[in-house]
Write a protein that holds these residues in place. Structure first.
Motif, PDB file in Angstrom:
ATOM      1  N   VAL A   1      -8.627  -5.529   1.395  1.00 36.72           N
ATOM      2  CA  VAL A   1      -8.430  -4.115   1.089  1.00 36.72           C
ATOM      3  C   VAL A   1      -7.805  -3.464   2.321  1.00 36.72           C
ATOM      4  CG1 VAL A   1      -9.546  -1.906   0.619  1.00 36.72           C
ATOM      5  CG2 VAL A   1     -10.320  -3.963  -0.570  1.00 36.72           C
ATOM      6  N   PHE A   2      -6.769  -2.661   2.082  1.00 38.20           N
ATOM      7  CA  PHE A   2      -6.078  -1.986   3.180  1.00 38.20           C
ATOM      8  C   PHE A   2      -5.900  -0.512   2.861  1.00 38.20           C
ATOM      9  CE2 PHE A   2      -5.329  -6.313   4.092  1.00 38.20           C
ATOM     10  CZ  PHE A   2      -5.120  -6.391   5.464  1.00 38.20           C
ATOM     11  N   LEU A   3      -6.161   0.309   3.867  1.00 38.05           N
ATOM     12  CA  LEU A   3      -6.018   1.757   3.739  1.00 38.05           C
ATOM     13  C   LEU A   3      -5.161   2.277   4.885  1.00 38.05           C
ATOM     14  CD1 LEU A   3      -8.686   4.431   2.936  1.00 38.05           C
ATOM     15  CD2 LEU A   3      -7.397   4.627   5.067  1.00 38.05           C
ATOM     16  N   VAL A   4      -4.256   3.186   4.543  1.00 35.28           N
ATOM     17  CA  VAL A   4      -3.470   3.907   5.548  1.00 35.28           C
ATOM     18  C   VAL A   4      -3.697   5.392   5.319  1.00 35.28           C
ATOM     19  CG1 VAL A   4      -1.174   4.362   6.487  1.00 35.28           C
ATOM     20  CG2 VAL A   4      -1.696   2.102   5.520  1.00 35.28           C
ATOM     21  N   SER A   5      -4.015   6.116   6.384  1.00 34.96           N
ATOM     22  CA  SER A   5      -4.172   7.570   6.266  1.00 34.96           C
ATOM     23  C   SER A   5      -3.251   8.275   7.241  1.00 34.96           C
ATOM     24  CB  SER A   5      -5.620   7.998   6.517  1.00 34.96           C
ATOM     25  OG  SER A   5      -5.917   7.957   7.900  1.00 34.96           O
ATOM     26  N   LYS A   6      -2.817   9.456   6.829  1.00 42.97           N
ATOM     27  CA  LYS A   6      -2.014  10.329   7.688  1.00 42.97           C
ATOM     28  C   LYS A   6      -2.611  11.719   7.600  1.00 42.97           C
ATOM     29  CE  LYS A   6       1.653  11.718  10.101  1.00 42.97           C
ATOM     30  NZ  LYS A   6       0.996  12.902  10.697  1.00 42.97           N
ATOM     31  N   ASP A   7      -2.911  12.306   8.770  1.00 39.45           N
ATOM     32  CA  ASP A   7      -3.526  13.627   8.821  1.00 39.45           C
ATOM     33  C   ASP A   7      -4.814  13.670   7.991  1.00 39.45           C
ATOM     34  OD1 ASP A   7      -1.429  14.520  10.430  1.00 39.45           O
ATOM     35  OD2 ASP A   7      -0.215  15.074   8.689  1.00 39.45           O
ATOM     36  N   CYS A   8      -5.625  12.632   8.168  1.00 40.74           N
ATOM     37  CA  CYS A   8      -6.972  12.530   7.584  1.00 40.74           C
ATOM     38  C   CYS A   8      -6.988  12.205   6.084  1.00 40.74           C
ATOM     39  CB  CYS A   8      -7.775  13.816   7.820  1.00 40.74           C
ATOM     40  SG  CYS A   8      -7.954  14.246   9.557  1.00 40.74           S
ATOM     41  N   GLU A   9      -5.826  12.064   5.458  1.00 42.79           N
ATOM     42  CA  GLU A   9      -5.777  11.807   4.017  1.00 42.79           C
ATOM     43  C   GLU A   9      -5.135  10.450   3.745  1.00 42.79           C
ATOM     44  OE1 GLU A   9      -7.104  13.607   1.632  1.00 42.79           O
ATOM     45  OE2 GLU A   9      -7.757  15.190   2.998  1.00 42.79           O
ATOM     46  N   PRO A  10      -5.703   9.678   2.800  1.00 37.68           N
ATOM     47  CA  PRO A  10      -5.107   8.378   2.489  1.00 37.68           C
ATOM     48  C   PRO A  10      -3.731   8.511   1.850  1.00 37.68           C
ATOM     49  CG  PRO A  10      -6.900   8.887   0.969  1.00 37.68           C
ATOM     50  CD  PRO A  10      -6.914   9.954   1.999  1.00 37.68           C
ATOM     51  N   ILE A  11      -2.771   7.726   2.350  1.00 39.90           N
ATOM     52  CA  ILE A  11      -1.448   7.676   1.737  1.00 39.90           C
ATOM     53  C   ILE A  11      -1.179   6.296   1.138  1.00 39.90           C
ATOM     54  CG2 ILE A  11      -0.503   9.473   3.234  1.00 39.90           C
ATOM     55  CD1 ILE A  11       0.847   7.229   4.878  1.00 39.90           C
ATOM     56  N   TYR A  12      -2.078   5.359   1.417  1.00 39.20           N
ATOM     57  CA  TYR A  12      -1.963   4.012   0.848  1.00 39.20           C
ATOM     58  C   TYR A  12      -3.360   3.419   0.783  1.00 39.20           C
ATOM     59  CZ  TYR A  12      -0.430  -0.889   0.294  1.00 39.20           C
ATOM     60  OH  TYR A  12      -0.233  -2.167  -0.170  1.00 39.20           O
ATOM     61  N   LEU A  13      -3.743   2.910  -0.360  1.00 45.63           N
ATOM     62  CA  LEU A  13      -5.045   2.250  -0.523  1.00 45.63           C
ATOM     63  C   LEU A  13      -4.920   1.232  -1.641  1.00 45.63           C
ATOM     64  CD1 LEU A  13      -8.056   1.899   0.071  1.00 45.63           C
ATOM     65  CD2 LEU A  13      -8.521   3.808  -1.480  1.00 45.63           C
ATOM     66  N   LYS A  14      -4.969  -0.042  -1.276  1.00 44.49           N
ATOM     67  CA  LYS A  14      -4.807  -1.099  -2.282  1.00 44.49           C
ATOM     68  C   LYS A  14      -5.718  -2.285  -1.981  1.00 44.49           C
ATOM     69  CE  LYS A  14      -0.142  -0.329  -4.050  1.00 44.49           C
ATOM     70  NZ  LYS A  14       1.154  -0.965  -4.376  1.00 44.49           N
ATOM     71  N   ALA A  15      -6.046  -2.983  -3.056  1.00 40.62           N
ATOM     72  CA  ALA A  15      -6.858  -4.199  -2.969  1.00 40.62           C
ATOM     73  C   ALA A  15      -6.036  -5.377  -3.470  1.00 40.62           C
ATOM     74  CB  ALA A  15      -8.123  -4.039  -3.798  1.00 40.62           C
ATOM     75  N   PHE A  16      -6.314  -6.550  -2.902  1.00 41.86           N
ATOM     76  CA  PHE A  16      -5.579  -7.760  -3.260  1.00 41.86           C
ATOM     77  C   PHE A  16      -6.567  -8.910  -3.474  1.00 41.86           C
ATOM     78  CE2 PHE A  16      -3.037  -5.049  -0.605  1.00 41.86           C
ATOM     79  CZ  PHE A  16      -1.767  -5.061  -1.191  1.00 41.86           C
ATOM     80  N   GLY A  17      -6.207  -9.855  -4.316  1.00 39.72           N
ATOM     81  CA  GLY A  17      -6.999 -11.061  -4.489  1.00 39.72           C
ATOM     82  C   GLY A  17      -8.322 -10.834  -5.192  1.00 39.72           C
ATOM     83  N   LYS A  18      -9.284 -11.721  -4.890  1.00 43.03           N
ATOM     84  CA  LYS A  18     -10.577 -11.725  -5.578  1.00 43.03           C
ATOM     85  C   LYS A  18     -11.713 -11.317  -4.633  1.00 43.03           C
ATOM     86  CE  LYS A  18      -8.824 -13.444  -9.396  1.00 43.03           C
ATOM     87  NZ  LYS A  18      -8.730 -12.643 -10.637  1.00 43.03           N
ATOM     88  N   SER A  19     -12.645 -10.566  -5.177  1.00 42.26           N
ATOM     89  CA  SER A  19     -13.864 -10.265  -4.422  1.00 42.26           C
ATOM     90  C   SER A  19     -14.909 -11.347  -4.647  1.00 42.26           C
ATOM     91  CB  SER A  19     -14.425  -8.908  -4.827  1.00 42.26           C
ATOM     92  OG  SER A  19     -14.867  -8.929  -6.171  1.00 42.26           O
TER      93      SER A  19
END
Length: 359
Positions: A45-63
């Motif tokens: 799982v990867f998250l990118v935030s700019k100015d405290c707000e997420p601009i990218y949030l995605k999950a890949f593969g299997k948990s």
């Protein structure tokens, strides 16, 4: 009427440009992550935030590979040594309360600790204490599955000879952060787990963060894996009293954004204390090290970054914050075969380059 239509078209034009830039950035981040995390293997799982707000949030593969469960952004991961951020902040919270000082010798709290008069809390925070790292001791596997009180864990390594005199070198050290957790307990009267839960997680609304456990049912847990030559296997089970305050916490991408935002907004510590934490310290020789209190202090594209990774059986993690742009990137993997360290830094580089083009 024509003027009104012209304004509308102009707004739509600029909106389409912004949308195109966002889509391009998203696709570029996707292209970095998709080759690493295959859809039928352990994921991330990867998250990118700019100015405290997420601009990218995605999950890949299997948990969960066995049950064929697809990873989601809400999955809970063990964060390993990113735990050290929480331990360092907890220490500084106690300093602001007047209960300790980073220049205190550890003998003030643990009177019988060998050479404790010469080793300070500052040395523990900056990995300059010289204390033997217990995770590098050959006997570590003898206690890996043993539930131990923090005092017992400290006693496991305290009589080991030091690697160097305090302040002489920088050497990444889990023992130092175990000692910090023990000091938190002695000073606060709480267990480390309860202190972090009550004064950090609950206060910040980090509802999906907690102390690790292999026994308890944890909603949305991403199960950890190792990769062998013949395929994936379930992670090695350990007692989380062993990584303790050096690496035993769990969290989610969204909770880690709450954590980063809380640091930015001084919700736990003051701006003055933050300046102490995010500072390059010197060895006795005057040589600067790239570690503050719980964070590595590096540069990407000539821009200062605050970062830390984590690795524990079955999991790896990485978080990078760019103060100048208020950009935060955090990545988790539920296989210790897939390190998010490089790709997280690559995403940071991509974001910085993109922002530079816009200025």
């Amino acid at each position: 009427m024509n003027q009104i239509l012209g304004v509308k078209y102009l707004i739509l034009f600029f909106f389409s440009i912004q949308l195109g830039v966002a889509q391009t950035l998203e696709s570029k981040i996707d292209s970095l992550l998709q080759p690493i995390f295959q859809k039928d293997g352990p994921g991330g799982v990867f998250l990118v935030s700019k100015d405290c707000e997420p601009i990218y949030l995605k999950a890949f593969g299997k948990s969960n590979i066995e049950l064929d469960v697809t990873m989601t952004p809400d999955n809970v991961f063990q964060i390993g040594s990113m735990t050290k951020q929480f331990t360092a902040i907890a220490i500084m919270m106690l300093e602001e309360q007047g209960k300790l000082n980073v220049n205190d010798p550890i003998s003030k709290f643990i009177p019988d600790y060998p050479k404790g008069d010469n080793i300070t809390i500052h040395h523990l925070l900056t990995h300059t204490s010289g204390i033997k790292d217990f995770t590098k001791m050959k006997s570590i596997m003898n206690i890996a599955r043993k539930d131990m009180a923090s005092k017992e864990l400290v006693e496991f390594f305290m009589d080991e000879p030091v690697d160097f005199e305090p302040g002489e070198q920088y050497s990444y050290n889990n023992s130092g952060y175990v000692l910090l957790g023990y000091i938190i307990e002695l000073v606060s009267g709480n267990t480390y787990e309860d202190f972090i839960e009550t004064y950090i997680f609950e206060k910040l609304g980090m509802k999906n963060s907690r102390y690790s456990s292999d026994r308890e049912v944890i909603k949305n847990r991403a199960y950890g894996y190792h990769k062998r030559t013949y395929g994936y296997v379930n992670k090695t089970n350990i007692s989380y009293s062993i990584p303790f305050s050096s690496g035993a916490l769990m969290s989610t991408a969204n909770d880690m954004l709450k954590w980063q935002n809380a640091i930015n907004d001084n919700e736990l510590i003051s701006e003055k204390t933050k300046e102490i934490i995010f500072r390059n310290y010197k060895l006795n020789s005057g040589e600067l090290i790239n570690y503050g209190y719980g964070w590595q202090l590096n540069e990407t594209e000539g821009i200062s970054t605050r970062e830390h990774g984590g690795s524990i059986f079955g999991y790896k993690s990485m978080g990078v914050y760019v103060p100048d742009y208020d950009v935060y990137v955090v990545g988790f993997s539920n296989c210790d075969c897939n390190s998010p360290t490089k790709v997280t830094r690559d995403i940071v580089t991509l974001i910085i380059e993109n922002l530079k083009k816009q200025t």
